[in-house]
Write a protein that holds these residues in place. Structure first.
Motif, short mmCIF file in Angstrom:
data_model
loop_
_atom_site.label_atom_id
_atom_site.label_comp_id
_atom_site.label_asym_id
_atom_site.label_seq_id
_atom_site.Cartn_x
_atom_site.Cartn_y
_atom_site.Cartn_z
N GLU A 1 0.75 -1.30 0.20
CA GLU A 1 0.24 0.27 0.01
C GLU A 1 0.75 1.67 -0.44
N ARG A 2 1.89 0.83 0.70
CA ARG A 2 3.35 2.12 0.91
C ARG A 2 3.32 2.51 -0.95
N GLY A 3 3.26 1.05 -1.39
CA GLY A 3 4.28 1.72 -2.72
C GLY A 3 3.30 2.25 -3.85
N ARG A 4 1.70 1.66 -3.54
CA ARG A 4 1.12 1.95 -4.38
C ARG A 4 0.37 3.86 -3.98
N LEU A 5 1.24 4.14 -2.85
CA LEU A 5 0.69 5.68 -2.99
C LEU A 5 2.17 6.66 -3.72
N LEU A 6 3.11 5.61 -2.92
CA LEU A 6 4.30 6.72 -4.23
C LEU A 6 4.13 6.51 -5.32
N LYS A 7 3.17 5.20 -6.39
CA LYS A 7 3.46 5.56 -7.59
C LYS A 7 2.16 6.92 -7.58
N GLU A 8 1.30 6.80 -6.48
CA GLU A 8 -0.19 8.32 -7.17
C GLU A 8 1.01 9.14 -7.25
N LEU B 1 -0.82 11.27 1.11
CA LEU B 1 0.14 10.56 1.85
C LEU B 1 -0.94 11.04 3.01
N PRO B 2 -0.95 9.81 4.54
CA PRO B 2 -0.97 11.02 5.72
C PRO B 2 -0.45 11.39 6.49
N LEU C 1 10.82 7.70 -7.57
CA LEU C 1 9.45 6.86 -7.50
C LEU C 1 8.77 6.02 -7.37
N ASP C 2 8.10 5.57 -8.98
CA ASP C 2 8.35 4.24 -9.45
C ASP C 2 9.37 3.08 -8.43
N PHE C 3 10.20 3.56 -8.87
CA PHE C 3 11.78 2.46 -8.44
C PHE C 3 11.64 2.29 -7.64
N PHE C 4 11.64 2.86 -6.61
CA PHE C 4 11.38 1.95 -4.89
C PHE C 4 9.85 1.82 -4.50
N ALA C 5 9.17 2.43 -5.31
CA ALA C 5 7.59 2.21 -5.13
C ALA C 5 7.63 0.48 -5.16
N GLY C 6 8.73 0.19 -6.79
CA GLY C 6 9.17 -1.21 -7.04
C GLY C 6 9.18 -1.84 -5.72
N LEU C 7 10.23 -1.61 -4.85
CA LEU C 7 11.08 -2.71 -3.91
C LEU C 7 10.75 -2.97 -2.85
N VAL C 8 9.19 -2.08 -2.23
CA VAL C 8 9.16 -2.33 -1.11
C VAL C 8 8.83 -4.14 -0.80
N THR C 9 8.73 -4.92 -1.29
CA THR C 9 9.17 -6.35 -0.93
C THR C 9 9.99 -6.77 -0.55
N GLU C 10 11.05 -6.13 -1.15
CA GLU C 10 12.45 -6.56 -0.82
C GLU C 10 13.08 -6.07 0.27
N MET C 11 12.97 -5.79 1.50
CA MET C 11 13.12 -5.44 2.93
C MET C 11 13.24 -6.67 3.43
N LYS C 12 14.08 -7.25 3.19
CA LYS C 12 13.74 -8.94 3.08
C LYS C 12 14.94 -8.85 4.97
N GLY C 13 14.62 -10.27 5.44
CA GLY C 13 15.50 -9.89 6.19
C GLY C 13 16.34 -11.68 6.22
N ALA D 1 13.04 6.41 -1.23
CA ALA D 1 13.39 5.69 -0.71
C ALA D 1 13.04 5.78 0.87
N PRO D 2 13.15 6.79 1.50
CA PRO D 2 12.87 6.97 2.87
C PRO D 2 11.32 6.77 3.24
N LEU D 3 10.36 6.98 2.27
CA LEU D 3 9.05 6.27 2.61
C LEU D 3 8.76 5.29 2.27
N ALA D 4 9.18 4.85 1.57
CA ALA D 4 8.81 3.10 0.94
C ALA D 4 9.81 2.16 1.67
N ALA D 5 10.02 2.85 2.92
CA ALA D 5 10.49 1.67 3.87
C ALA D 5 9.45 2.35 4.79
#
Length: 489
Positions: free
Chosen positions: A71-78, A199-200, A116-128, A168-172
């Motif tokens: 959802e964060r990614g969707r808002l960044l794409k918006e 954004l909120p 903005l689009d690039f980092f929106a697409g990386l939100v699922t890559e903050m993996k452990g 990047a910081p917003l996507a994170a």
């Protein structure tokens, strides 16, 4: 030519989803460097305003961190879509406020939207990771956002930095407070207007101001990381202020970058690259500009002979004119500083190849314009060989001995970019490994590649941007150990 002066309606401080007058009541004029005219007043934030904005951002962070990553990614794409839809207006604002040609600023808006689009697409890559512990335990790591991030921006690409560097910081999952460049804050304020409500509230804030606001952000205990694009001196000041609260920093600082041409390189391509790499379009006001060229003596004069014609494409003109190929210097102070470097190069014996003066046209007489300027036969001890000018002044030197040349390339405090020109694969890789720079082109110059880490060595900065590493740098790692043993411990 723009028919009217673009301007945001909001000229105050934007935080907590609202516009606020500065607590001091102070508004300062912002200028059009192409005409040396004021184009309205903008609020100046102080320490009390920073306190209020940080408090609001911390409340917003508690909401934003729990928004699902997709959802964060969707808002960044918006937000990216809004940027694309308003690219021409935003480009016009930057042209009028920072002096870069409006045609080029449209490209800046496109780059910001792409980030903005690039980092929106990386939100699922903050993996452990999971760490093997045997059958009786599970050990894993997770990445969580830092909290509130401050981003302090430079004047050379105001809107691109504002919209692109919040991605990047917003996507994170962080809240972000932007301090736009003091000289050119208008496009950042307009972005706040355009994305209001997406954004909120409190997640994205814009605090125009000067050194007081920057220092307050860097040292504030409620700021969890501070990132700056600016001079080495500004970076040092941010590091000192951040040290009191042991907060991490991301620094993209200055450069005195080299272009290296070997004897087998095509003189025509080298000449084109030398001019293109200097970024004359925005008057050389770019930290990544290859402002020093080291050309092998075998092709040296051939390359020099081609440079005046190549440089002639860049003609100083009104930044708001879509036909303009080279804009204005940001301020009178910087204009006089650049002219001082040109004078010192003449005094120290460098050979002027082209430029060196200011244009005569009546339309330009009030603005801060300097011709594209190239000096040859530059010695290592000359000021234009050692110091970052941040203006349209290029220094060229011949070389014969490769080891001595590499030593000169590395003999400055900076280490941001380097461009190497040769058809010999061995020479290319050997030199790329030898130069002390964080971003190296071979048979290319000036380009950035989204996904490729950009950043400097030595005093050109700390950290990397425009890549997955930037996203991860706005997270912190946590280890979780789970015992799977049954019964009593």
């Amino acid at each position: 030519m723009l028919k009217s002066q673009p301007a945001p309606s909001g000229r105050s401080l934007y935080f907590d989803g609202e516009w606020h007058h500065p607590s001091s009541g102070r508004y300062n004029p912002t200028f059009n460097p192409g005409l040396d005219e004021a184009i309205g007043d903008v609020a100046e934030a102080n320490g009390a305003d920073v306190d209020a904005a940080v408090a609001a951002a911390r409340e917003a962070f508690r909401v934003w961190r729990d928004v699902a990553p997709l959802e964060r990614g969707r808002l960044l794409k918006e937000v990216a879509a809004v940027v694309r839809a308003n690219a021409r207006e935003l480009a016009a604002l930057d042209a009028a406020n920072c002096g870069n040609p409006v045609r080029e600023m449209i490209g800046d808006a496109a780059i910001a939207a792409a980030q903005l689009d690039f980092f929106a697409g990386l939100v699922t890559e903050m993996k452990g990771d999971t760490i093997p512990m045997g059958p009786d335990a599970l050990n894993l790591t997770v990445r969580q956002p830092l909290g509130v991030v401050a981003r302090i921006l430079a004047f050379n690409h105001p809107f691109m930095f504002c919209a692109g560097k919040i991605a990047a910081p917003l996507a994170a999952g962080n809240a972000v407070i932007v301090k736009p460049p003091e000289q050119a804050p208008l496009s950042s304020l307009r972005l706040a207007e355009l994305v209001h409500g997406i954004l909120p509230k409190g997640v994205f804030s814009v605090l125009p101001g000067g050194r007081e606001a920057g220092a307050a952000l860097a040292g504030h205990p409620g700021i969890d990381k501070v990132a700056i694009i600016g001079s080495v001196g500004a970076g040092r000041a941010v590091m000192r202020a951040a040290s009191d609260t042991i907060k991490p920093v991301l620094l993209e600082l200055g450069g005195k970058n080299a272009l290296i041409a070997f004897p087998d390189a095509d003189p025509e391509r080298v000449a084109q690259a030398i001019v293109a790499g200097m970024n004359f379009t925005w008057c050389g006001q770019s930290c990544g500009s290859t402002s020093r060229a080291f050309v092998h003596r075998a092709i040296y004069e051939d390359v020099l002979a081609r440079l005046p014609a190549k440089a002639s494409h860049y003609v100083p003109g009104l930044p708001t004119d879509e036909a303009t190929t080279m804009g204005a210097i940001i301020s009178r102070t910087q204009y006089e500083r650049v002219l001082g470097y040109i004078a010192s190069a003449r005094e120290e014996g460098a050979r002027l190849v082209t430029g060196g003066g200011t244009p005569d046209g009546p339309a330009l007489k009030k603005g801060f314009y300097i011709e594209p300027t190239i000096f040859a036969d530059v010695e290592p001890g000359m000021r234009i060989a050692r110091e970052e000018i941040f203006g349209p002044v290029l220094a060229i030197a011949p070389w014969d001995d490769e080891a001595a040349m590499v030593s000169q390339v590395n003999g400055v405090e900076y280490g941001l970019t380097c461009s190497i020109w040769t058809n010999d694969l061995l020479k290319a890789h050997r030199t790329a490994m030898a130069v002390e720079a964080g971003f190296v082109w071979i048979n290319e110059v000036s380009k950035h590649f989204l996904g490729a880490p950009f950043g400097g060595w030595k005093q050109s900065g700390l950290g990397r941007e425009e890549c997955l590493g930037e996203l991860l740098a706005f997270t912190q790692e946590k280890n979780v150990h789970v015992s799977l043993k049954q019964g009593r411990a």
